[in-house]
Scaffold this motif. Structure first.
Motif, PDB file in Angstrom:
ATOM      1  N   LEU A 137       1.046  -0.967  -0.009  1.00 12.04           N
ATOM      2  CA  LEU A 137       0.058   0.223  -0.177  1.00 12.04           C
ATOM      3  C   LEU A 137       1.217   0.921   0.174  1.00 12.04           C
ATOM      4  N   LYS A 138       0.419   2.227  -0.540  1.00 13.55           N
ATOM      5  CA  LYS A 138       0.638   4.144   0.077  1.00 13.55           C
ATOM      6  C   LYS A 138       0.649   4.438   1.533  1.00 13.55           C
ATOM      7  N   ASN A 139       1.446   4.938   1.469  1.00 14.82           N
ATOM      8  CA  ASN A 139       1.398   5.568   2.583  1.00 14.82           C
ATOM      9  C   ASN A 139      -0.435   6.226   2.774  1.00 14.82           C
ATOM     10  N   MET A 140      -0.776   5.797   4.007  1.00 10.97           N
ATOM     11  CA  MET A 140      -2.280   5.917   3.999  1.00 10.97           C
ATOM     12  C   MET A 140      -2.073   6.523   5.279  1.00 10.97           C
ATOM     13  N   SER A 141      -3.751   7.090   5.671  1.00  8.91           N
ATOM     14  CA  SER A 141      -3.384   7.439   6.761  1.00  8.91           C
ATOM     15  C   SER A 141      -5.077   5.922   7.645  1.00  8.91           C
ATOM     16  N   ARG A 142      -5.142   6.484   9.084  1.00  4.38           N
ATOM     17  CA  ARG A 142      -5.299   5.131   9.763  1.00  4.38           C
ATOM     18  C   ARG A 142      -7.136   4.273   8.899  1.00  4.38           C
ATOM     19  N   GLU A 143      -7.972   5.765   8.934  1.00  9.50           N
ATOM     20  CA  GLU A 143      -9.334   5.528   8.388  1.00  9.50           C
ATOM     21  C   GLU A 143      -8.494   4.068   7.311  1.00  9.50           C
ATOM     22  N   GLU A 144      -7.881   4.751   6.598  1.00  7.60           N
ATOM     23  CA  GLU A 144      -7.835   3.238   4.841  1.00  7.60           C
ATOM     24  C   GLU A 144      -6.934   2.395   4.902  1.00  7.60           C
ATOM     25  N   LEU A 145      -6.645   2.596   6.466  1.00  5.94           N
ATOM     26  CA  LEU A 145      -5.464   0.875   7.152  1.00  5.94           C
ATOM     27  C   LEU A 145      -6.675   0.330   7.569  1.00  5.94           C
ATOM     28  N   ALA A 146      -7.400   0.664   8.283  1.00  5.34           N
ATOM     29  CA  ALA A 146      -8.835  -0.033   8.934  1.00  5.34           C
ATOM     30  C   ALA A 146      -9.075  -1.382   8.698  1.00  5.34           C
ATOM     31  N   PRO A 147      -9.275  -1.364   7.551  1.00  6.01           N
ATOM     32  CA  PRO A 147      -9.954  -2.922   7.011  1.00  6.01           C
ATOM     33  C   PRO A 147      -9.090  -3.895   7.326  1.00  6.01           C
ATOM     34  N   TYR A 148      -7.913  -4.084   7.160  1.00  2.56           N
ATOM     35  CA  TYR A 148      -6.654  -4.852   7.570  1.00  2.56           C
ATOM     36  C   TYR A 148      -6.012  -4.637   7.880  1.00  2.56           C
ATOM     37  N   ALA A 149      -5.003  -3.372   8.976  1.00  3.42           N
ATOM     38  CA  ALA A 149      -4.872  -3.409  10.342  1.00  3.42           C
ATOM     39  C   ALA A 149      -4.768  -4.805  11.433  1.00  3.42           C
ATOM     40  N   TYR A 150      -6.077  -5.410  11.280  1.00  2.00           N
ATOM     41  CA  TYR A 150      -5.457  -6.709  12.466  1.00  2.00           C
ATOM     42  C   TYR A 150      -5.954  -7.896  11.707  1.00  2.00           C
ATOM     43  N   SER A 151      -5.347  -7.884  10.690  1.00  4.13           N
ATOM     44  CA  SER A 151      -5.598  -8.773   9.880  1.00  4.13           C
ATOM     45  C   SER A 151      -4.029 -10.069   9.778  1.00  4.13           C
ATOM     46  N   THR A 152      -4.036 -10.799   9.178  1.00  5.96           N
ATOM     47  CA  THR A 152      -2.777 -11.556   9.025  1.00  5.96           C
ATOM     48  C   THR A 152      -1.930 -11.655   8.384  1.00  5.96           C
ATOM     49  N   LEU A 153      -2.653 -10.759   7.526  1.00  6.05           N
ATOM     50  CA  LEU A 153      -2.352 -10.662   6.051  1.00  6.05           C
ATOM     51  C   LEU A 153      -0.734  -9.548   6.308  1.00  6.05           C
ATOM     52  N   PRO A 154       0.360  -9.761   4.857  1.00  3.17           N
ATOM     53  CA  PRO A 154       1.567  -9.252   5.793  1.00  3.17           C
ATOM     54  C   PRO A 154       1.366  -7.850   5.061  1.00  3.17           C
ATOM     55  N   ILE A 155       1.575  -7.059   5.362  1.00  6.64           N
ATOM     56  CA  ILE A 155       1.093  -5.662   4.500  1.00  6.64           C
ATOM     57  C   ILE A 155       2.820  -4.555   4.656  1.00  6.64           C
ATOM     58  N   VAL A 156       2.779  -4.418   3.653  1.00 10.26           N
ATOM     59  CA  VAL A 156       4.175  -3.009   3.608  1.00 10.26           C
ATOM     60  C   VAL A 156       3.538  -1.671   2.674  1.00 10.26           C
ATOM     61  N   ILE A 157       3.599  -0.580   4.020  1.00  9.89           N
ATOM     62  CA  ILE A 157       3.251   0.548   3.657  1.00  9.89           C
ATOM     63  C   ILE A 157       3.963   1.596   3.296  1.00  9.89           C
ATOM     64  N   LYS A 158       4.241   1.796   1.816  1.00 10.37           N
ATOM     65  CA  LYS A 158       5.403   2.587   1.258  1.00 10.37           C
ATOM     66  C   LYS A 158       5.697   3.957   1.637  1.00 10.37           C
ATOM     67  N   ASN A 159       6.692   4.205   2.119  1.00  7.07           N
ATOM     68  CA  ASN A 159       6.734   6.106   3.015  1.00  7.07           C
ATOM     69  C   ASN A 159       6.291   6.317   3.622  1.00  7.07           C
ATOM     70  N   ALA A 160       5.993   5.014   4.947  1.00 14.01           N
ATOM     71  CA  ALA A 160       4.666   5.696   5.889  1.00 14.01           C
ATOM     72  C   ALA A 160       5.562   6.273   7.081  1.00 14.01           C
ATOM     73  N   VAL A 161       6.706   6.076   6.680  1.00 16.91           N
ATOM     74  CA  VAL A 161       7.618   6.490   8.249  1.00 16.91           C
ATOM     75  C   VAL A 161       9.137   7.453   7.460  1.00 16.91           C
ATOM     76  N   SER A 162       8.707   7.658   6.472  1.00 23.05           N
ATOM     77  CA  SER A 162      10.164   8.813   6.070  1.00 23.05           C
ATOM     78  C   SER A 162       9.968   9.560   6.551  1.00 23.05           C
ATOM     79  N   HIS A 163       9.251  10.846   7.014  1.00 18.35           N
ATOM     80  CA  HIS A 163       9.195  11.934   7.512  1.00 18.35           C
ATOM     81  C   HIS A 163       9.512  12.239   9.528  1.00 18.35           C
ATOM     82  N   TRP A 164       9.608  10.558   9.587  1.00 24.28           N
ATOM     83  CA  TRP A 164      10.171  10.837  10.775  1.00 24.28           C
ATOM     84  C   TRP A 164      11.864  11.726  10.787  1.00 24.28           C
ATOM     85  N   PRO A 165      11.544  12.030  11.662  1.00 23.50           N
ATOM     86  CA  PRO A 165      13.269  12.464  12.517  1.00 23.50           C
ATOM     87  C   PRO A 165      14.566  11.092  12.149  1.00 23.50           C
TER      88      PRO A 165
END
Length: 330
Positions: free
Chosen positions: A127-155
């Protein structure tokens, strides 16, 4: 074909008894003949034969008594030492590094997997960088997920390093003495202190063997300092409960060997520096319906995997340094 077994008749039992009595009598007669022959030689007296019988009887009695005491001793040994052995084994299994992370014990006692978690899964959901609302359907699933550029803004992606970790820990006397979980994987480093005591040449792999380690931040002061550099992942659900302990993984090349995590929650990992290859495999009982697969993450990516049910291992491209932050949520 059926075979029937008939109980012996009274006459048959009587016949068997007569045969036994006849054999016993024949044995006694032969023994008497031997005794008479020995007496006729003049070399053995009747007193000698009586003494020999007495010694034989005493030996049999002593042997029986010895066997009785031997059996009693074994029973007492087992009764007395079983609780001690149990307590000792329980203590040793709880000691870190007695069995590396107790992997053997955990693997032997884990529940059998329901293969539904891996059926028809041949790779992660990317998935591309997304909000918690967009991730909600998958957040607690057993499906492995990669969120691209999700933390690139972290110091932390630009500031955190081995040198900064060493500096932060140095601000808190006793932080290195905390009983924090340490994973040395295949390296020769046995503690956080060993990691921070490496020479600059060993740390950047100019000399010595490759290294890769992981450790928890169980010191509250260190944890607060580090979380100033990354904070709460914005993509996790607002109701997600986060762990009070985070992990740092850093090093070169070898990464983590294939294993399961025996933890209580789902896992998220932020790739701060370097690239990393992941390989996921189902539990052995699901090999017939599921398959293994691999994927690649880059700096700024986040990975969500239920590492309690997916066997997982990682590797880092040769010569690259990788640094990740990992924690749990539920």
């Amino acid at each position: 074909m059926f075979l029937f077994w008939n109980r012996p008749t009274h006459s048959a039992r009587q016949s068997a008894l007569h045969i036994r009595e006849r054999l016993d009598q024949e044995f006694i007669d032969k023994l008497d003949q031997l005794h008479d022959g020995a007496l006729r030689t003049g070399l053995v007296t009747k007193a000698d034969l009586q003494e020999a019988y007495r010694k034989s009887r005493d030996m049999q009695y002593n042997s029986s008594r010895l066997s009785m005491w031997y059996t009693f001793g074994i029973m007492a040994f087992v009764v007395l030492l079983t609780p001690i052995f149990f307590e000792t084994l329980t203590f040793l299994l709880g000691v870190k590094c007695f069995l590396p992370n107790n992997q053997l014990v955990w693997e032997a006692t884990r529940p059998i997997s329901d293969c539904g978690f891996c059926r028809n899964v041949d790779g992660p959901l990317i998935l591309k960088n997304m909000s918690r609302e967009e991730l909600a359907p998958y957040a607690y699933s057993t499906l492995p997920i990669v969120i691209k550029n999700a933390v690139s803004h972290w110091p932390a992606t630009s500031l955190l390093s081995l040198e900064m970790l060493k500096e932060i820990y140095g601000r808190y006397p006793g932080a290195l003495d905390e009983d924090c979980h340490f994973l040395n994987f295949h390296s020769d480093l046995k503690s956080i202190r060993d990691v921070f005591n490496m020479s600059p040449e060993r740390a950047n792999l100019s000399v010595g063997s490759t290294w890769y380690v992981g450790f928890s931040n169980c010191h509250l002061g260190v944890l607060e300092e580090l979380r100033k550099l990354y904070g709460r992942p914005h993509f996790l659900p607002v109701d997600a409960e986060l762990s009070n302990i985070d992990y740092v993984f850093l090093g070169y090349e070898q990464g983590a060997y294939m294993h399961l995590d025996y933890i209580h929650r789902l896992m998220w990992q932020a790739q701060l520096k370097g690239n990393k290859s992941w390989i996921l495999a189902p539990t052995p009982e699901c090999d017939h319906v599921c398959q293994s697969f691999s994927f690649y993450v880059e700096p700024g990516d986040a990975v969500l995997v239920d590492t309690r049910i997916w066997y997982h291992g990682t590797s880092i491209p040769k010569g690259q340094f990788a640094l990740t932050i990992q924690s749990e949520y539920s």
